[in-house]
Write a protein that holds these residues in place. Structure first.
Motif, PDB file in Angstrom:
ATOM      1  N   ALA A 303       0.890  -1.331   0.007  1.00 26.19           N
ATOM      2  CA  ALA A 303       0.038   0.232  -0.062  1.00 26.19           C
ATOM      3  C   ALA A 303       0.724   1.310  -0.023  1.00 26.19           C
ATOM      4  O   ALA A 303       1.752   1.169   0.688  1.00 26.19           O
ATOM      5  CB  ALA A 303      -1.004  -0.073   1.260  1.00 26.19           C
ATOM      6  N   ASP A 308      -4.557   3.387   1.760  1.00 29.79           N
ATOM      7  CA  ASP A 308      -4.642   2.450   0.599  1.00 29.79           C
ATOM      8  C   ASP A 308      -4.655   0.868   1.050  1.00 29.79           C
ATOM      9  O   ASP A 308      -4.826   0.001   0.101  1.00 29.79           O
ATOM     10  CB  ASP A 308      -3.539   2.641  -0.472  1.00 29.79           C
ATOM     11  N   ASP A 310      -5.348  -2.637   1.956  1.00 24.61           N
ATOM     12  CA  ASP A 310      -6.333  -3.782   1.451  1.00 24.61           C
ATOM     13  C   ASP A 310      -6.894  -4.448   2.540  1.00 24.61           C
ATOM     14  O   ASP A 310      -6.559  -5.670   2.977  1.00 24.61           O
ATOM     15  CB  ASP A 310      -6.047  -4.414   0.544  1.00 24.61           C
TER      16      ASP A 310
END
Lengths: 410, 126
Positions: A303, A308, A310
């Motif tokens: 990320a 960001d 996940d």
């Protein structure tokens, strides 16, 4: 090219395990083998600066050590058996340095499994692995684990005595024993690494020397056991954790949490290597606890920003890990990921029945979740609790700051 | 070839009521058969309860030996039985010990005798 003392020290560390393992096999005794290798390096210190580094330093050391051992045995050969032994050794001492390297791979693997034999205490396993395979000196190991040198020396002597008296074998375990025995080897490396990553006590957050050593030995293990995905998983896990080290502390030496880290300070080369390893072992389709932890770290390091991340992928990986290792520590880490997907309320509920009271991370997670729910007095109390439990100075400082911040909200 | 003592430690007091001694002995016999088949068998036996023990101390050459009713040490667990095996393979010995611990549910200690081959006092032939 001139050969410096530092060059020789580097060869010593890199080749010690290789040389000692071959000599143990030849001499049947760890102390004799260590002495012989030590002797060979003494000769190297004298000769290499004058004559230059030999083409195969490891081979040269092994050949020299073997000759020295034979001389020594001859000098000391009062008993017939010993004399016979030295004769037998002499017969085997043929050929150049290069030919010494053939069976070395298997020898080093034998050494790994002997050092990490479950009949030895974990402390002894760690000390022997660093000493014999890693080529660290007893004072270096003592310093790394903050124990007096005499204590560490005794620990090593006792362990060697047990190997000799109990008859702990010098071999790679049988197939049916291998999974359990490999687990012991991986646990030793991981312990060395975590001690380097976050020291259990002291003024620095970690002792990077130990983390570096663990990674070096992890590479050796992957080289020796290329078919063991868990060995690869452990190496990947260590690399991806180590990659974040530059961002884990601020200039004052204080702890910076993952979400707040300056990701431009992460080591891209280590991350790339770690990701490649994770992909390689996942292709094997035999995920184990280390591979899954590596995969979780791969998601984090993939990320570009904390936002960001996940998180649902992280939760899924924790679900899988929980099936293989149903422990409260895994449940705790899973709850952290759940908080990002389903909110702090759901995560807090997952912590209800965990028997982790007194575990720093448990109180940190509770403090963080309570803070997000604006339950400030409870949050401050948890930060305080965590700070009181930590023996690591930077970590404890960070936790006290957080306690003060939470208290300021009330 | 080394000789090893595998000691079994039993807690004080009578065995638990739900203990199926016949089953334990049957499982132990399976392990014993395997040890015999591997050529490791020397001796095994269970000890009578520790209330039957007598401790003897002779502090020096002049004083008489002092006999005390009871085991040597105050402890929660005492030696309950022992197996002596011979093997060149320490891992195999640990494997047997593990199975003995599994069959009896008791903690087991593995300890080598001093020296190689025949340790201790061999019986004299005459």
């Amino acid at each position: 090219m001139t050969v410096s003392g530092a060059d020789i020290a580097r060869v010593f560390r890199a080749e010690h395990g290789r040389a000692v393992s071959v000599l143990i096999r030849a001499l049947g005794d760890i102390d004799l083998a260590e002495d012989a290798v030590q002797d060979a390096f003494t000769v190297a210190v004298e000769r290499w600066p004058r004559e230059g580094m030999p083409p195969s330093p490891a081979g040269w050391i092994i050949t020299t050590a073997r000759r020295r051992a034979i001389d020594r045995l001859r000098r000391e050969a009062t008993r017939e058996a010993r004399h016979a032994e030295s004769v037998a050794l002499y017969a085997a001492d043929e050929g150049s340095g290069a030919s010494e390297e053939g069976p070395v791979k298997d020898e080093r693997l034998r050494l790994v499994f002997t050092c990490c034999h479950p009949a030895l205490s974990r402390e002894a396993q760690v000390a022997l692995t660093l000493r014999l395979l890693g080529g660290l000196t007893t004072p270096e190991i003592a310093h790394a684990f903050l124990v007096p040198e005499t204590t560490m020396a005794q620990r090593i002597t006792r362990a060697k005595n047990k190997i000799r008296t109990a008859g702990i074998p010098y071999r790679v375990p049988r197939d049916e024993d291998l999974p359990a025995r490999l687990a012991s080897v991986l646990a030793v490396l991981y312990l060395v690494f975590t001690e380097g990553h976050t020291a259990t006590a002291g003024d620095d957050l970690g002792r990077p020397d130990l983390a570096t050593e663990a990674i070096r030995l992890g590479r050796v293990l992957v080289e020796l056991m290329p078919d063991e995905p868990e060995a690869m998983g452990l190496l990947a896990l260590m690399l991806l954790t180590e990659a974040r080290r530059p961002a884990r502390t601020d200039p004052a030496g204080d702890l910076v949490l993952l979400a707040e880290q300056d990701r431009s300070r992460w080591d891209v080369a280590l991350i790339a290597e770690g990701h490649a390893l994770v992909r390689r072992c996942l292709r094997r389709g035999a995920p184990g606890p280390y591979q899954l932890q590596a995969a979780i770290n791969a998601v984090h390091t993939a990320a570009a920003t904390a936002a960001d991340t996940d998180w649902s992928h992280v939760v899924a990986l924790y679900d899988h890990l929980l099936r293989l290792a149903p422990t409260d520590v895994v449940r705790l880490n899973r709850a952290v990921a759940v908080a990002e997907v389903a909110g702090p309320d759901s995560a807090l509920a997952l912590l209800e029945d965990l028997g982790l009271d007194g575990y720093v991370a448990f109180h940190v997670v509770r403090a963080e979740l309570l803070g997000r729910l604006a339950r400030w007095p409870e949050s401050a109390a948890e930060w305080e609790r965590a700070a009181g439990l930590s023996d690591n100075a930077p970590e404890s400082r960070h936790l006290r700051d957080r306690a003060a911040q939470a208290a300021a909200h009330t | 070839m080394k000789t090893y003592l595998i000691s079994l430690f039993s807690p004080d007091g009578p065995p638990p009521e739900d203990l199926d001694l016949t089953k334990v002995m049957a499982e132990l016999e399976v392990v014993n058969a395997d040890i015999r088949a591997a050529g490791g068998w020397v001796f095994a036996g269970g000890l009578a309860d520790q209330g039957s023990a007598t401790t003897i101390r002779k502090p020096d050459a002049i004083t008489d030996a002092v006999l005390t009713d009871g085991p040597f040490a105050e402890a929660k667990e005492h030696l309950g039985g022992l197996t002596i095996v011979r093997s060149a393979d320490y891992d195999a010995v640990l494997g047997w010990a593990e199975r003995i611990a599994g069959a009896t549910g008791l903690p087991v200690e593995v300890r080598p005798f001093q020296g190689e081959d025949d340790p201790g006092q061999a019986p004299t032939d005459h």
